[in-house]
Write a protein that holds these residues in place. Structure first.
Motif, PDB file in Angstrom:
ATOM      1  N   LYS A   1       7.855  -2.264   2.787  1.00 59.22           N
ATOM      2  CA  LYS A   1       8.684  -1.300   3.505  1.00 59.22           C
ATOM      3  C   LYS A   1      10.006  -1.051   2.786  1.00 59.22           C
ATOM      4  O   LYS A   1      10.493   0.084   2.739  1.00 59.22           O
ATOM      5  CB  LYS A   1       8.934  -1.797   4.936  1.00 59.22           C
ATOM      6  CG  LYS A   1       7.674  -1.797   5.801  1.00 59.22           C
ATOM      7  CD  LYS A   1       7.983  -2.186   7.237  1.00 59.22           C
ATOM      8  CE  LYS A   1       6.740  -2.072   8.107  1.00 59.22           C
ATOM      9  NZ  LYS A   1       7.005  -2.384   9.523  1.00 59.22           N
TER      10      LYS A   1
ATOM     11  N   GLU B   1      10.449  -1.314  -0.477  1.00 57.97           N
ATOM     12  CA  GLU B   1      10.119  -0.549  -1.684  1.00 57.97           C
ATOM     13  C   GLU B   1       9.910   0.923  -1.364  1.00 57.97           C
ATOM     14  O   GLU B   1      10.187   1.797  -2.193  1.00 57.97           O
ATOM     15  CB  GLU B   1       8.880  -1.125  -2.349  1.00 57.97           C
ATOM     16  CG  GLU B   1       9.100  -2.503  -2.985  1.00 57.97           C
ATOM     17  CD  GLU B   1       7.817  -3.108  -3.516  1.00 57.97           C
ATOM     18  OE1 GLU B   1       6.734  -2.549  -3.216  1.00 57.97           O
ATOM     19  OE2 GLU B   1       7.886  -4.126  -4.224  1.00 57.97           O
ATOM     20  N   LEU B   2       9.425   1.213  -0.165  1.00 54.51           N
ATOM     21  CA  LEU B   2       9.203   2.590   0.250  1.00 54.51           C
ATOM     22  C   LEU B   2      10.462   3.232   0.820  1.00 54.51           C
ATOM     23  O   LEU B   2      10.457   4.422   1.129  1.00 54.51           O
ATOM     24  CB  LEU B   2       8.071   2.653   1.284  1.00 54.51           C
ATOM     25  CG  LEU B   2       6.669   2.290   0.770  1.00 54.51           C
ATOM     26  CD1 LEU B   2       5.694   2.150   1.927  1.00 54.51           C
ATOM     27  CD2 LEU B   2       6.173   3.335  -0.212  1.00 54.51           C
TER      28      LEU B   2
ATOM     29  N   ILE C   1       5.205   3.669   9.951  1.00 52.11           N
ATOM     30  CA  ILE C   1       4.435   4.126   8.794  1.00 52.11           C
ATOM     31  C   ILE C   1       3.085   4.641   9.259  1.00 52.11           C
ATOM     32  O   ILE C   1       2.279   3.890   9.805  1.00 52.11           O
ATOM     33  CB  ILE C   1       4.201   2.994   7.776  1.00 52.11           C
ATOM     34  CG1 ILE C   1       5.509   2.439   7.246  1.00 52.11           C
ATOM     35  CG2 ILE C   1       3.343   3.497   6.620  1.00 52.11           C
ATOM     36  CD1 ILE C   1       5.316   1.308   6.252  1.00 52.11           C
TER      37      ILE C   1
ATOM     38  N   THR D   1      -0.043   6.194   7.424  1.00 50.11           N
ATOM     39  CA  THR D   1      -0.584   6.417   6.084  1.00 50.11           C
ATOM     40  C   THR D   1      -1.810   7.310   6.152  1.00 50.11           C
ATOM     41  O   THR D   1      -2.734   7.056   6.934  1.00 50.11           O
ATOM     42  CB  THR D   1      -0.957   5.081   5.419  1.00 50.11           C
ATOM     43  OG1 THR D   1       0.233   4.316   5.201  1.00 50.11           O
ATOM     44  CG2 THR D   1      -1.633   5.314   4.076  1.00 50.11           C
TER      45      THR D   1
ATOM     46  N   ARG E   1       7.357   7.932   9.082  1.00 47.62           N
ATOM     47  CA  ARG E   1       7.166   8.264   7.672  1.00 47.62           C
ATOM     48  C   ARG E   1       5.671   8.482   7.437  1.00 47.62           C
ATOM     49  O   ARG E   1       4.867   7.556   7.628  1.00 47.62           O
ATOM     50  CB  ARG E   1       7.657   7.127   6.779  1.00 47.62           C
ATOM     51  CG  ARG E   1       7.397   7.338   5.288  1.00 47.62           C
ATOM     52  CD  ARG E   1       8.339   8.352   4.670  1.00 47.62           C
ATOM     53  NE  ARG E   1       9.710   7.850   4.730  1.00 47.62           N
ATOM     54  CZ  ARG E   1      10.267   7.097   3.767  1.00 47.62           C
ATOM     55  NH1 ARG E   1       9.574   6.793   2.677  1.00 47.62           N
ATOM     56  NH2 ARG E   1      11.507   6.663   3.901  1.00 47.62           N
TER      57      ARG E   1
ATOM     58  N   ILE F   1       3.014   8.709   4.894  1.00 52.50           N
ATOM     59  CA  ILE F   1       2.783   8.368   3.492  1.00 52.50           C
ATOM     60  C   ILE F   1       1.395   8.850   3.096  1.00 52.50           C
ATOM     61  O   ILE F   1       0.391   8.440   3.681  1.00 52.50           O
ATOM     62  CB  ILE F   1       2.906   6.858   3.261  1.00 52.50           C
ATOM     63  CG1 ILE F   1       4.336   6.401   3.572  1.00 52.50           C
ATOM     64  CG2 ILE F   1       2.532   6.496   1.825  1.00 52.50           C
ATOM     65  CD1 ILE F   1       4.550   4.924   3.435  1.00 52.50           C
TER      66      ILE F   1
ATOM     67  N   LYS G   1      -1.374   8.595   0.641  1.00 50.92           N
ATOM     68  CA  LYS G   1      -1.911   7.770  -0.443  1.00 50.92           C
ATOM     69  C   LYS G   1      -2.946   8.600  -1.184  1.00 50.92           C
ATOM     70  O   LYS G   1      -4.065   8.813  -0.715  1.00 50.92           O
ATOM     71  CB  LYS G   1      -2.534   6.485   0.118  1.00 50.92           C
ATOM     72  CG  LYS G   1      -3.323   5.665  -0.897  1.00 50.92           C
ATOM     73  CD  LYS G   1      -2.450   5.142  -2.017  1.00 50.92           C
ATOM     74  CE  LYS G   1      -3.244   4.283  -2.983  1.00 50.92           C
ATOM     75  NZ  LYS G   1      -4.183   5.083  -3.840  1.00 50.92           N
TER      76      LYS G   1
ATOM     77  N   SER H   1       6.143  11.030   2.160  1.00 49.41           N
ATOM     78  CA  SER H   1       6.145  10.433   0.822  1.00 49.41           C
ATOM     79  C   SER H   1       4.733  10.506   0.270  1.00 49.41           C
ATOM     80  O   SER H   1       3.767  10.275   0.998  1.00 49.41           O
ATOM     81  CB  SER H   1       6.606   8.970   0.865  1.00 49.41           C
ATOM     82  OG  SER H   1       7.928   8.865   1.322  1.00 49.41           O
TER      83      SER H   1
ATOM     84  N   VAL I   1       2.302   8.879  -2.614  1.00 49.26           N
ATOM     85  CA  VAL I   1       2.214   7.741  -3.524  1.00 49.26           C
ATOM     86  C   VAL I   1       0.815   7.685  -4.124  1.00 49.26           C
ATOM     87  O   VAL I   1      -0.155   8.146  -3.540  1.00 49.26           O
ATOM     88  CB  VAL I   1       2.523   6.409  -2.815  1.00 49.26           C
ATOM     89  CG1 VAL I   1       3.937   6.402  -2.256  1.00 49.26           C
ATOM     90  CG2 VAL I   1       1.521   6.128  -1.694  1.00 49.26           C
TER      91      VAL I   1
ATOM     92  N   ILE J   1       0.270   2.319  -6.077  1.00 50.59           N
ATOM     93  CA  ILE J   1       0.806   1.339  -5.130  1.00 50.59           C
ATOM     94  C   ILE J   1      -0.333   0.399  -4.756  1.00 50.59           C
ATOM     95  O   ILE J   1      -1.506   0.794  -4.777  1.00 50.59           O
ATOM     96  CB  ILE J   1       1.381   2.035  -3.874  1.00 50.59           C
ATOM     97  CG1 ILE J   1       2.143   1.034  -2.987  1.00 50.59           C
ATOM     98  CG2 ILE J   1       0.282   2.721  -3.081  1.00 50.59           C
ATOM     99  CD1 ILE J   1       2.908   1.683  -1.840  1.00 50.59           C
TER     100      ILE J   1
ATOM    101  N   LEU K   1      -0.035  -1.659   1.308  1.00 50.35           N
ATOM    102  CA  LEU K   1       0.314  -0.451   2.057  1.00 50.35           C
ATOM    103  C   LEU K   1      -0.441  -0.395   3.375  1.00 50.35           C
ATOM    104  O   LEU K   1       0.145  -0.096   4.427  1.00 50.35           O
ATOM    105  CB  LEU K   1       0.002   0.787   1.219  1.00 50.35           C
ATOM    106  CG  LEU K   1       0.185   2.139   1.916  1.00 50.35           C
ATOM    107  CD1 LEU K   1       1.638   2.319   2.361  1.00 50.35           C
ATOM    108  CD2 LEU K   1      -0.263   3.280   1.011  1.00 50.35           C
TER     109      LEU K   1
END
Length: 389
Positions: free
Chosen positions: A189, A191-192, A200, A202, A248, A250, A252, A277, A279, A282, A287
């Motif tokens: 978390k 790092e993000l 989060i 995803t 957030r 994310i 992937k 975000s 990514v 990762i 994640l």
């Protein structure tokens, strides 16, 4: 002299099937030569292994080149992954057969069964269905379970070539499930760049628009990664319009996706409580474990998330044929097929804090089964036994 086992993959999924075998084979006293191409090499590195790039060894990937290579290296046995849009493994199986080396190919996913052994790629599905021949076959195809075996038979593959082994990669996931600490999740978390009160969500992307491109502009499945992620984002926006909850999203990305695949989303959301975000490089398991919700379509990562104990949604809005996700076919998971259902589900998760948990029991032991099958063939061809360390 120890028997020499050659492992090869081209796709990340194929790499996942051979990665667990490398260490176990070495522990049993075999010499292991790990080869790869393209994204498989990157996957090896992520898992702490170094594979040899076959494109730096062969001037051209074709059957005759493989024959020359195998004649020089003399592996006693070959185990590979499979690919939907590349012929590296297919040419290798053909070359090995001509020289007399036994081969296994291990399936990594419950989809695209026959086309992996045909003259066609995923983008040529229509041509494949009109000419369902399978000229590229290893000696044996190892599959995950009875469902996959039956699908292989339905695709026209000789059942005598198909063995059930389980998915070797699942052995690693099962062993890793309880290895994540709270500190590791907090590290992800940080790092993000997440705020303490930020959830989060995803989204597991897949290169569907790339693999199933249609010149008429029609979506093969009735949806693709872009339509699904956009629907998720706009529905999330609607659910949070009167909330102060920060989320957030994310995305992937799949290793084969273009970096700018989701650039169209940049100007689609005005809700200050939602941030996006994207990514790619990762650690997937970290994640997934750090996520409050994992969403996707039919990616293997959804199944990995379930094995890891994560809450999962499969969004397949627009589906126009049988779902490609095996857990749907088995009744283990119900996909979200309508926007209203997605809205109600997200509202239940965010407002009522009712998180969906899916129970899917996976037994380990696939690695041992693969090696046992291999040793049975080795014993037929070479009477000597392999001494274990």
């Amino acid at each position: 002299m120890n028997k020499k086992i050659m492992l090869l993959a081209r796709d990340p999924g194929g790499a996942n099937t051979v990665i667990p075998l490398a260490e176990s084979l070495r522990e049993r006293g075999y010499q292991v030569d790990l080869y790869g191409k393209d994204l498989a090499l990157k996957r090896y590195r992520q898992m702490g292994l170094k594979g040899q790039d076959i494109t730096e060894i062969l001037a051209e990937i074709k059957t005759s080149s493989w024959e020359d290579f195998l004649s020089q290296q003399h592996p006693d046995f070959i185990i590979t992954g499979t690919s939907g849009d590349d012929f590296t493994e297919r040419y290798l199986w053909e070359a090995a057969r001509s020289i007399g080396i036994k081969t296994f190919a291990i399936l990594d996913q419950w989809m695209n069964y026959g086309i992996r052994f045909s003259n066609f790629t995923l983008k040529e599905q229509g041509q494949y269905w009109q000419n369902k021949l399978h000229p590229y076959l290893p000696d044996y195809i190892l599959v995950m379970d009875e469902t996959a075996r039956q699908e292989m038979l339905s695709a026209g593959i000789d059942g005598r070539r198909v063995k059930i082994s389980g998915q070797p990669y699942f052995d690693l996931i099962v062993s890793a499930r309880n290895s994540f600490s709270a500190e590791q999740i907090l590290k992800v978390k940080r790092e993000l760049g997440l705020q303490p009160d930020e959830l989060i969500f995803t989204f597991i992307s897949e290169p569907i628009s790339q693999d199933y491109a249609d010149s008429n502009g029609e979506l093969f499945w009735g949806f693709d990664e872009k339509s699904t992620c956009s629907m998720l984002l706009h529905t999330l926006d609607k659910v949070l319009e009167r909330s102060s909850q920060r989320v957030r999203l994310i995305i992937k990305q799949h290793p084969r996706e273009n970096e700018d695949n989701y650039s169209f989303l940049n100007n689609e959301i005005s809700n200050e409580h939602i941030s996006i975000s994207t990514v790619k490089d990762i650690d997937s398991w970290s994640l997934l474990r750090a996520s409050d919700l994992v969403c996707g379509m039919s990616s293997m990562l959804l199944m990995e998330a379930i094995i890891l104990g994560c809450p999962v949604l499969s969004i397949q809005i627009g589906l126009n044929r049988a779902s490609p996700l095996i857990l749907v076919k088995r009744g283990i998971l119900s996909p979200i097929l309508k926007q209203e259902e997605l809205e109600n589900t997200l509202r239940t998760i965010l407002v009522d804090k009712d998180i969906p948990i899916i129970n899917w029991h996976i037994e380990s032991g696939a690695v041992d089964k693969v090696i046992t099958y291999m040793e049975e063939l080795l014993c037929i061809n070479w009477p000597s036994t392999v001494e274990k360390r």
